[in-house]
Design a protein around this motif. Structure first.
Motif, PDB file in Angstrom:
ATOM      1  N   GLU A 114       0.833  -1.202   0.000  1.00 40.38           N
ATOM      2  CA  GLU A 114       0.000   0.000   0.000  1.00 40.38           C
ATOM      3  C   GLU A 114       0.872   1.259   0.000  1.00 40.38           C
ATOM      4  N   ALA A 115       1.961   1.246   0.767  1.00 39.21           N
ATOM      5  CA  ALA A 115       2.874   2.394   0.804  1.00 39.21           C
ATOM      6  C   ALA A 115       3.508   2.624  -0.566  1.00 39.21           C
ATOM      7  N   ARG A 116       3.893   1.547  -1.245  1.00 35.89           N
ATOM      8  CA  ARG A 116       4.446   1.677  -2.605  1.00 35.89           C
ATOM      9  C   ARG A 116       3.399   2.257  -3.559  1.00 35.89           C
ATOM     10  N   GLY A 117       2.166   1.806  -3.436  1.00 34.14           N
ATOM     11  CA  GLY A 117       1.088   2.324  -4.279  1.00 34.14           C
ATOM     12  C   GLY A 117       0.856   3.808  -4.033  1.00 34.14           C
ATOM     13  N   LEU A 118       0.866   4.221  -2.775  1.00 35.38           N
ATOM     14  CA  LEU A 118       0.710   5.631  -2.446  1.00 35.38           C
ATOM     15  C   LEU A 118       1.871   6.439  -3.012  1.00 35.38           C
ATOM     16  N   ALA A 119       3.090   5.926  -2.870  1.00 38.29           N
ATOM     17  CA  ALA A 119       4.263   6.613  -3.411  1.00 38.29           C
ATOM     18  C   ALA A 119       4.140   6.766  -4.928  1.00 38.29           C
ATOM     19  N   ARG A 120       3.693   5.735  -5.602  1.00 41.45           N
ATOM     20  CA  ARG A 120       3.527   5.784  -7.062  1.00 41.45           C
ATOM     21  C   ARG A 120       2.505   6.860  -7.447  1.00 41.45           C
ATOM     22  N   LEU A 121       1.365   6.893  -6.736  1.00 39.24           N
ATOM     23  CA  LEU A 121       0.339   7.898  -7.038  1.00 39.24           C
ATOM     24  C   LEU A 121       0.846   9.312  -6.788  1.00 39.24           C
ATOM     25  N   LEU A 122       1.575   9.505  -5.697  1.00 36.46           N
ATOM     26  CA  LEU A 122       2.129  10.826  -5.411  1.00 36.46           C
ATOM     27  C   LEU A 122       3.108  11.263  -6.493  1.00 36.46           C
ATOM     28  N   LEU A 123       3.985  10.361  -6.906  1.00 42.22           N
ATOM     29  CA  LEU A 123       4.961  10.706  -7.947  1.00 42.22           C
ATOM     30  C   LEU A 123       4.289  11.012  -9.276  1.00 42.22           C
ATOM     31  N   GLN A 124       3.201  10.304  -9.601  1.00 45.86           N
ATOM     32  CA  GLN A 124       2.464  10.602 -10.831  1.00 45.86           C
ATOM     33  C   GLN A 124       1.896  12.019 -10.777  1.00 45.86           C
ATOM     34  N   ARG A 125       1.333  12.397  -9.632  1.00 45.09           N
ATOM     35  CA  ARG A 125       0.739  13.729  -9.488  1.00 45.09           C
ATOM     36  C   ARG A 125       1.812  14.814  -9.499  1.00 45.09           C
ATOM     37  N   VAL A 126       2.964  14.524  -8.928  1.00 39.32           N
ATOM     38  CA  VAL A 126       4.073  15.483  -8.955  1.00 39.32           C
ATOM     39  C   VAL A 126       4.476  15.751 -10.400  1.00 39.32           C
ATOM     40  N   GLY A 127       4.612  14.693 -11.179  1.00 37.41           N
ATOM     41  CA  GLY A 127       4.974  14.858 -12.584  1.00 37.41           C
ATOM     42  C   GLY A 127       3.966  15.710 -13.322  1.00 37.41           C
ATOM     43  N   ALA A 128       2.685  15.470 -13.086  1.00 37.51           N
ATOM     44  CA  ALA A 128       1.643  16.253 -13.752  1.00 37.51           C
ATOM     45  C   ALA A 128       1.660  17.702 -13.277  1.00 37.51           C
ATOM     46  N   ALA A 129       1.892  17.928 -12.004  1.00 35.82           N
ATOM     47  CA  ALA A 129       1.897  19.291 -11.465  1.00 35.82           C
ATOM     48  C   ALA A 129       3.090  20.092 -11.952  1.00 35.82           C
ATOM     49  N   GLU A 130       4.174  19.427 -12.280  1.00 40.88           N
ATOM     50  CA  GLU A 130       5.376  20.126 -12.735  1.00 40.88           C
ATOM     51  C   GLU A 130       5.322  20.492 -14.214  1.00 40.88           C
ATOM     52  N   GLN A 131       4.388  19.929 -14.970  1.00 40.27           N
ATOM     53  CA  GLN A 131       4.256  20.272 -16.388  1.00 40.27           C
ATOM     54  C   GLN A 131       3.622  21.652 -16.521  1.00 40.27           C
ATOM     55  N   PRO A 132       4.067  22.453 -17.470  1.00 44.55           N
ATOM     56  CA  PRO A 132       3.397  23.729 -17.714  1.00 44.55           C
ATOM     57  C   PRO A 132       1.940  23.477 -18.108  1.00 44.55           C
ATOM     58  N   ALA A 133       1.041  24.363 -17.706  1.00 45.08           N
ATOM     59  CA  ALA A 133      -0.386  24.197 -17.974  1.00 45.08           C
ATOM     60  C   ALA A 133      -0.682  24.040 -19.449  1.00 45.08           C
ATOM     61  N   ASP A 134       0.046  24.744 -20.333  1.00 46.36           N
ATOM     62  CA  ASP A 134      -0.228  24.648 -21.767  1.00 46.36           C
ATOM     63  C   ASP A 134       0.285  23.349 -22.378  1.00 46.36           C
ATOM     64  N   ALA A 135       1.090  22.572 -21.637  1.00 50.84           N
ATOM     65  CA  ALA A 135       1.594  21.298 -22.160  1.00 50.84           C
ATOM     66  C   ALA A 135       0.755  20.112 -21.704  1.00 50.84           C
ATOM     67  N   ARG A 136      -0.199  20.361 -20.802  1.00 47.44           N
ATOM     68  CA  ARG A 136      -1.040  19.283 -20.289  1.00 47.44           C
ATOM     69  C   ARG A 136      -2.097  18.908 -21.310  1.00 47.44           C
ATOM     70  N   PRO A 137      -2.448  17.600 -21.372  1.00 44.49           N
ATOM     71  CA  PRO A 137      -3.513  17.178 -22.288  1.00 44.49           C
ATOM     72  C   PRO A 137      -4.842  17.810 -21.883  1.00 44.49           C
ATOM     73  N   ARG A 138      -5.624  18.169 -22.847  1.00 42.46           N
ATOM     74  CA  ARG A 138      -6.944  18.760 -22.571  1.00 42.46           C
ATOM     75  C   ARG A 138      -8.018  17.683 -22.697  1.00 42.46           C
ATOM     76  N   ASN A 139      -9.071  17.796 -21.862  1.00 45.99           N
ATOM     77  CA  ASN A 139     -10.207  16.873 -21.975  1.00 45.99           C
ATOM     78  C   ASN A 139     -11.009  17.241 -23.215  1.00 45.99           C
ATOM     79  N   SER A 140     -11.484  16.223 -23.907  1.00 48.34           N
ATOM     80  CA  SER A 140     -12.255  16.477 -25.117  1.00 48.34           C
ATOM     81  C   SER A 140     -13.688  16.912 -24.813  1.00 48.34           C
ATOM     82  N   GLY A 141     -14.132  16.715 -23.550  1.00 48.40           N
ATOM     83  CA  GLY A 141     -15.467  17.154 -23.174  1.00 48.40           C
ATOM     84  C   GLY A 141     -16.573  16.333 -23.765  1.00 48.40           C
ATOM     85  N   SER A 142     -16.301  15.045 -24.060  1.00 46.55           N
ATOM     86  CA  SER A 142     -17.325  14.205 -24.680  1.00 46.55           C
ATOM     87  C   SER A 142     -18.287  13.671 -23.738  1.00 46.55           C
TER      88      SER A 142
END
Length: 97
Positions: free
Chosen positions: A69-97
């Motif tokens: 569970e600790a490894r899973g939490l660490a993985r989720l945190l690292l994924q969110r860190v990566g997304a938060a560090e990307q510039p807003a204009d480089a993030r994928p946009r939702n298609s709104g479907s």
């Protein structure tokens, strides 16, 4: 409750050579410890995550996680860190479907 902006990491404290405590910008202390439960010859090992009270005195929470569970939490945190560090204009946009 604090906002994500207020809860940015502002430092860590060390116990011996291992970092065990993180203090957020708003002063909330997050401690990570090993926890052994059960009988000494057959202990059950957990990782304890203790989120202390905020500056207003609102009580914190804690969780005891298995190693997986600790490894899973660490993985989720690292994924969110990566997304938060990307510039807003480089993030994928939702298609709104």
């Amino acid at each position: 409750m604090t906002t994500a902006v207020e809860d940015r990491l502002c430092g860590t404290e060390e116990s011996g050579t291992e970092e065990t405590l993180l203090v957020t910008r708003c002063g909330r202390r997050i401690e990570v410890r090993s926890l052994l439960l059960g009988h000494p010859d057959r202990p059950v090992s957990r990782i304890a995550l203790d989120v202390g009270a905020d500056q207003g005195g609102v009580p914190g929470v804690w969780a005891a996680l298995t190693p997986d569970e600790a490894r899973g939490l660490a993985r989720l945190l690292l994924q969110r860190v990566g997304a938060a560090e990307q510039p807003a204009d480089a993030r994928p946009r939702n298609s709104g479907s």
